[in-house]
Design a protein around this motif. Structure first.
Motif, PDB file in Angstrom:
ATOM      1  N   PHE A 173       0.730  -1.265   0.158  1.00 45.73           N
ATOM      2  CA  PHE A 173      -0.086  -0.037  -0.100  1.00 45.73           C
ATOM      3  C   PHE A 173       0.682   1.470   0.041  1.00 45.73           C
ATOM      4  O   PHE A 173       0.603   2.307  -0.822  1.00 45.73           O
ATOM      5  CB  PHE A 173      -0.903  -0.043   1.036  1.00 45.73           C
ATOM      6  N   PHE A 174       1.931   1.082   0.722  1.00 44.78           N
ATOM      7  CA  PHE A 174       2.707   2.349   0.969  1.00 44.78           C
ATOM      8  C   PHE A 174       4.130   2.448  -0.198  1.00 44.78           C
ATOM      9  O   PHE A 174       4.622   3.583  -0.363  1.00 44.78           O
ATOM     10  CB  PHE A 174       3.359   2.604   2.341  1.00 44.78           C
ATOM     11  N   PHE A 175       4.575   1.444  -0.308  1.00 40.27           N
ATOM     12  CA  PHE A 175       5.861   1.352  -1.085  1.00 40.27           C
ATOM     13  C   PHE A 175       5.870   0.522  -2.269  1.00 40.27           C
ATOM     14  O   PHE A 175       5.478  -0.798  -2.209  1.00 40.27           O
ATOM     15  CB  PHE A 175       6.964   0.829  -0.125  1.00 40.27           C
ATOM     16  N   SER A 176       6.523   0.977  -3.244  1.00 37.04           N
ATOM     17  CA  SER A 176       6.675   0.255  -4.471  1.00 37.04           C
ATOM     18  C   SER A 176       8.155  -0.695  -4.419  1.00 37.04           C
ATOM     19  O   SER A 176       8.489  -0.385  -3.332  1.00 37.04           O
ATOM     20  CB  SER A 176       7.090   1.139  -5.807  1.00 37.04           C
ATOM     21  N   LYS A 177       8.203  -1.537  -5.282  1.00 36.28           N
ATOM     22  CA  LYS A 177       9.267  -2.439  -5.098  1.00 36.28           C
ATOM     23  C   LYS A 177      10.405  -1.621  -4.766  1.00 36.28           C
ATOM     24  O   LYS A 177      11.526  -2.104  -4.318  1.00 36.28           O
ATOM     25  CB  LYS A 177       9.160  -3.130  -6.380  1.00 36.28           C
ATOM     26  N   LEU A 178      10.726  -0.471  -5.805  1.00 39.85           N
ATOM     27  CA  LEU A 178      11.969   0.323  -5.899  1.00 39.85           C
ATOM     28  C   LEU A 178      12.270   0.996  -4.274  1.00 39.85           C
ATOM     29  O   LEU A 178      13.325   1.482  -4.116  1.00 39.85           O
ATOM     30  CB  LEU A 178      11.910   1.089  -6.822  1.00 39.85           C
ATOM     31  N   GLU A 179      11.340   1.025  -3.422  1.00 38.70           N
ATOM     32  CA  GLU A 179      11.217   1.858  -2.284  1.00 38.70           C
ATOM     33  C   GLU A 179      11.472   0.696  -1.055  1.00 38.70           C
ATOM     34  O   GLU A 179      11.631   1.548  -0.259  1.00 38.70           O
ATOM     35  CB  GLU A 179      10.016   2.716  -2.102  1.00 38.70           C
TER      36      GLU A 179
END
Ligand code: CMP
Length: 154
Positions: free
Chosen positions: A146-152
């Motif tokens: 919900f909060f973070f993409s894979k790159l984050e």
């Protein structure tokens, strides 16, 4: 330079499925200046921060995050409160992360929480209970996505 597919594979290798939890430091705890104290307890308790953000949820985002509670009488107030000011969201990693983090934060109601737990130290009420913690491995993944993409997520 890695291709996108290799980056995604590397992210999965770095992450330890079943060993993460998602936390939010809630608006009142942020407003009272507890971010540093809470993060310090989390880190000293052996959790690694895999991702972190300081942000303010919109009403719709808070509704979506807490959709699982939409039939509960406290849902509207909770949504209003969670979108009332900035929060810190973080994905944390440790062996048995769900159970270990729930032990560290204590019971949902700060008045009933064990002494020296995060909710006991920094919580104000059932709704304003300082921090959120995922309740299952499945929800930890859903809430982290919900909060973070894979790159984050590192
Ligand atoms: P949290 O871990 O963020 O997950 C759902 C939240 O709903 C919970 O913490 C509490 O803040 C809130 N909550 C749970 N039960 C009640 C209740 N009976 N009345 C008000 N708020 C509640």
């Amino acid at each position: 330079m890695l291709s996108i597919s290799k980056l995604q594979i590397n992210k999965r290798q770095n992450e330890m499925p079943g060993k993460i939890t998602l936390t939010m430091i809630k608006p009142l705890a942020v407003k009272k200046g507890y971010i540093g104290d809470i993060l310090s307890i989390i880190i000293k308790s052996g959790f690694k921060i895999r991702a972190m953000k300081y942000l303010k949820l919109s009403i719709d985002q808070a509704k979506a995050f807490y959709k699982i509670h939409e039939d509960k009488p406290f849902y509207n107030n909770l949504v209003e409160f969670m979108s009332s000011g900035p929060i810190v969201a973080a994905t944390l990693e440790k062996e048995n992360a769900i159970e270990e983090y729930r032990k560290l934060i204590g019971a949902t109601n700060p008045e009933k929480s064990e002494i020296n737990t995060i909710r006991n130290l920094f919580g104000t009420s059932l709704e304003k209970n300082a921090v959120h913690g995922s309740d299952s491995d499945e929800n930890a993944e859903i809430e982290s996505d919900f909060f973070f993409s894979k790159l984050e997520r590192y």
